[in-house]
Structure formats: C-alpha cells, structure tokens
Design an enzyme around this catalytic site. Structure first.
Site, short mmCIF file in Angstrom:
data_model
loop_
_atom_site.label_atom_id
_atom_site.label_comp_id
_atom_site.label_asym_id
_atom_site.label_seq_id
_atom_site.Cartn_x
_atom_site.Cartn_y
_atom_site.Cartn_z
N LYS A 9 72.99 114.29 48.26
CA LYS A 9 71.91 113.70 48.95
C LYS A 9 71.59 113.82 50.28
CE LYS A 9 71.96 110.20 45.14
NZ LYS A 9 71.75 108.70 44.86
N TYR A 49 63.43 110.77 39.23
CA TYR A 49 64.15 109.79 38.87
C TYR A 49 62.84 108.83 38.03
CZ TYR A 49 67.87 109.85 42.09
OH TYR A 49 68.81 110.14 42.71
N ASN A 112 73.96 106.88 48.85
CA ASN A 112 75.22 107.09 48.42
C ASN A 112 75.92 108.49 48.30
OD1 ASN A 112 73.69 107.37 46.07
ND2 ASN A 112 74.34 105.59 45.04
N HIS A 115 74.60 112.56 43.25
CA HIS A 115 74.10 112.22 42.11
C HIS A 115 74.88 112.66 41.03
CE1 HIS A 115 71.13 111.57 39.02
NE2 HIS A 115 71.56 112.88 38.60
N GLU A 126 67.65 116.93 33.69
CA GLU A 126 67.96 117.13 34.87
C GLU A 126 68.12 118.74 35.40
OE1 GLU A 126 70.85 114.15 36.29
OE2 GLU A 126 69.64 112.61 35.95
#
Ligand code: IDP
Ligand code: MG
Length: 138
Positions: A9, A49, A112, A115, A126
């Site tokens: 990320k 998302y 965070n 993913h 995905e």
C-alpha cells in the site's frame, strides 16, 4: 496450488520498504508470478474495495489507496491465501502478532502497509482486476 492478490500500500511504498516486504513474501515460500507498480484513480480504488462501499471508512480508504502508487502482485503457493494473510497479520497493527508485516510496518488501522485476498472468491475478483492472463507467469 492457489493464487492470491497482494498489494503493497501507499504508506509502505512511500517509506521505501517494498523490497523488505517482497523479501518476506519470497522467504515464506510464496512465489511471485506477476508484479507491477500502478497509481489507482479514486474510481479504481472504489471498484477494488466495492465490498466495503457501505462501511464508514470507505471514503477515507479509497482516498488513501489512490493517493500514491502501489505495488500489486499475484502470489502462488500451497494455501497461498491463508499463508499471505498469516504473514500480513491483523488489520489493526495494535492486534498484529510479532513477526507479521503489519506489526513491523503498519502505521495505523488504515495505513496498514499491505492487502491480501481473504478467500478464493475475493482472489478471483481481485487478480483479474489488475492482471490479464498473459501477465501472470507459471
Ligand atoms: P483487511 O485488509 O485486513 O482484509 P478489511 O476489513 O478488508 O481488512 O478492510 C480493508 C482495509 O480498509 C484495511 O486493510 C484498512 O486499510 C481499511 N480499514 C479497515 N477497517 C478500518 C477502520 O476501522 N478504520 C479505517 N480504515 C479501516
Ligand atoms: Mg479485506
């Protein structure tokens, strides 16, 4: 053999820890069969998302995920989905176990660092979101 989607990320790419995270992936027996850097538009982050569209953090999450480039990769291996989730650690770094990527690198519950697909169904949405068949090596 199973495949899963991994994303490094914006917070992790920005801080220059991409190589460290990829080394942990390869060190855990997961094979990188596709990889690239890209910068998602806000709409592309929203599409990715989609399952979280009704959640209170959706707007902030999709602004964050489209703020800077990310690394997207397809990982392959025995039980790759669970293996990658285990290596990532809990969503909130405060709850992540020692030795996990989120424990070591995540800033907070949103930023965070990584993913991972959470099921075969999400992996099958995905992976083709970012990669066509000819971009995946085997
Ligand atoms: P996961 O990434 O561990 O699968 P999800 O519940 O699928 O966690 O949430 C997707 C992403 O949305 C998280 O990785 C995180 O970046 C963000 N997120 C999840 N819950 C929160 C929250 O309560 N506040 C802010 N961001 C959140
Ligand atoms: Mg998830």
């Amino acid at each position: 053999m199973e495949r899963t989607l991994a994303i490094i990320k914006p917070d992790a790419v920005e801080r220059g820890v991409t190589g460290k995270i990829l080394a942990k992936i390869e060190g855990d027996g997961l094979k990188i069969v596709a990889i690239k850097m890209l910068h998602m538009s806000k709409g592309e982050a929203e599409g990715f998302y989609m399952v979280h569209a009704k959640r209170p953090f959706f707007e902030s999450l999709t602004i964050y995920m489209s703020s800077l480039p990310v690394i997207v990769a397809v990982l392959e291996g025995e039980k790759a989905i669970k293996k990658w989730r285990d290596l990532m650690g809990a969503t909130n770094p405060k709850d992540a176990s020692a030795g996990t990527i989120r424990k070591e690198f995540a800033i907070d519950i949103e930023r965070n660092s990584v993913h991972g697909s959470d099921s075969p169904e999400s992996a099958s949405y995905e992976i083709p979101y970012f990669f066509s068949n000819i971009e995946i090596f085997f």
